[in-house]
Design a protein around this motif. Structure first.
Motif, PDB file in Angstrom:
ATOM      1  N   PRO A   1       0.890  -1.801  -0.295  1.00 43.34           N
ATOM      2  CA  PRO A   1       0.166  -0.170   0.203  1.00 43.34           C
ATOM      3  C   PRO A   1       0.716   1.398   0.003  1.00 43.34           C
ATOM      4  N   ASN A   2       0.442   2.519  -0.513  1.00 41.32           N
ATOM      5  CA  ASN A   2       0.920   3.748  -1.060  1.00 41.32           C
ATOM      6  C   ASN A   2       0.771   4.740  -0.041  1.00 41.32           C
ATOM      7  N   ILE A   3       0.491   3.953   1.654  1.00 40.25           N
ATOM      8  CA  ILE A   3      -0.090   4.721   2.438  1.00 40.25           C
ATOM      9  C   ILE A   3       1.122   5.732   3.574  1.00 40.25           C
ATOM     10  N   PHE A   4       2.083   5.527   3.274  1.00 34.67           N
ATOM     11  CA  PHE A   4       3.451   5.839   4.238  1.00 34.67           C
ATOM     12  C   PHE A   4       3.833   7.466   4.412  1.00 34.67           C
ATOM     13  N   PRO A   5       3.893   7.941   5.160  1.00 37.53           N
ATOM     14  CA  PRO A   5       5.086   9.163   4.778  1.00 37.53           C
ATOM     15  C   PRO A   5       6.052   9.107   4.524  1.00 37.53           C
ATOM     16  N   LYS A   6       6.855  10.039   3.885  1.00 37.16           N
ATOM     17  CA  LYS A   6       8.081   9.654   3.385  1.00 37.16           C
ATOM     18  C   LYS A   6       9.235   9.828   4.623  1.00 37.16           C
TER      19      LYS A   6
END
Length: 266
Positions: free
Chosen positions: A256-261
């Motif tokens: 999933p593309n959910i994590f802050p950089k």
């Protein structure tokens, strides 16, 4: 007209609510309804997001639920009408998925209800959290140990992952105090040793929300591959140091593309 399906537990309901808000912004002139399948929801205590968060869910009617069932049948037969995570089309009528992508929830504000009543024991623990360099660490086992979930989510957050995360926190944070949240506290006690620790094991059932709330008040978060602990870290307004598992699932499913950089993957 569009329908958004709400299902699963609190973490996934938060993602689905954000997606509903995303559609409201995308289609300001369309009516957007909620599809609440009781069979899907009853395993997780029903719709619980509105009990704890300042949200206004899309309304539904008996006719809307019947229409949703009809669209699901049409999708099974002809693969049309319904949009899913792995078959996403914006111009379809019904949306059935978890929508775990930053493009759907970035910029959408989620806040706790102002009338929440916190228990005496959680009030005491909150005081302990706020007076030290508190590190929330979440271990999810429970349903992840069942055969149907273990092959996807189980054994991702290994003992090695947590040991590496603990060492990294101890490098970054002076005198950390660990606050352990888990559905299997005994397993944690058998496998880990902390210099200073609080084990949180009293928030059960729908009251498990308070674990998410307390995690969001800490100075740092070590999360499991769980949407529950993800939101515990994401809702944290303390600019926390966050560690998450680089691998979210065991299978070839898309991560999933959910994590802050600024979060750290281990």
């Amino acid at each position: 007209m569009k329908l958004v399906s709400f299902t699963a537990g609190l973490g996934n309901q938060l993602f689905q609510y954000c997606f509903y808000r995303y559609l409201l912004n995308k289609f300001p002139n369309e009516k957007i309804y909620g599809y609440y399948n009781k069979k899907w929801l009853e395993k997780h205590g029903g719709i619980i997001i509105e009990h704890f968060f300042d949200v206004k869910l899309p309304r539904s009617t008996r006719w809307i639920n019947l229409y949703g069932q009809y669209l699901r049948i049409i999708y099974k037969c002809f693969s049309c009408g319904v949009s899913k995570d792995d078959d996403f089309e914006m111009n379809r009528t019904m949306f059935v998925g978890y929508w775990q992508d930053q493009c759907f929830f970035s910029g959408i504000n989620i806040s706790y209800r102002k009338d929440l009543v916190i228990s005496e024991k959680n009030t005491w623990l909150l005081g302990e959290i706020l007076k030290c360099n508190s590190v929330a660490i979440h271990f999810r086992r429970g349903d992840y140990m069942l055969p149907q979930f273990k092959k996807i989510f189980g054994e991702v957050c290994t003992v090695k992952y947590y040991l590496k995360s603990i060492r990294k926190v101890e490098e970054k944070i002076s005198e950390p105090v660990f606050f352990v949240f888990s559905d299997d506290i005994d397993w944690v006690k058998q496998n880990f040793t902390f210099n200073k620790v609080y084990f949180v094991d009293w928030n059960k059932g729908q009251n498990s929300f308070w674990d998410m709330y307390l995690m969001s008040q800490c100075s740092a978060n070590i999360i499991a591959n769980s949407t529950f602990s993800f939101w515990g870290a994401y809702l944290n307004k303390n600019n926390p140091f966050v560690i998450y598992p680089q691998k979210w699932v065991r299978t070839n499913l898309k991560q999933p593309n959910i994590f802050p950089k600024k979060w750290m993957a281990l």
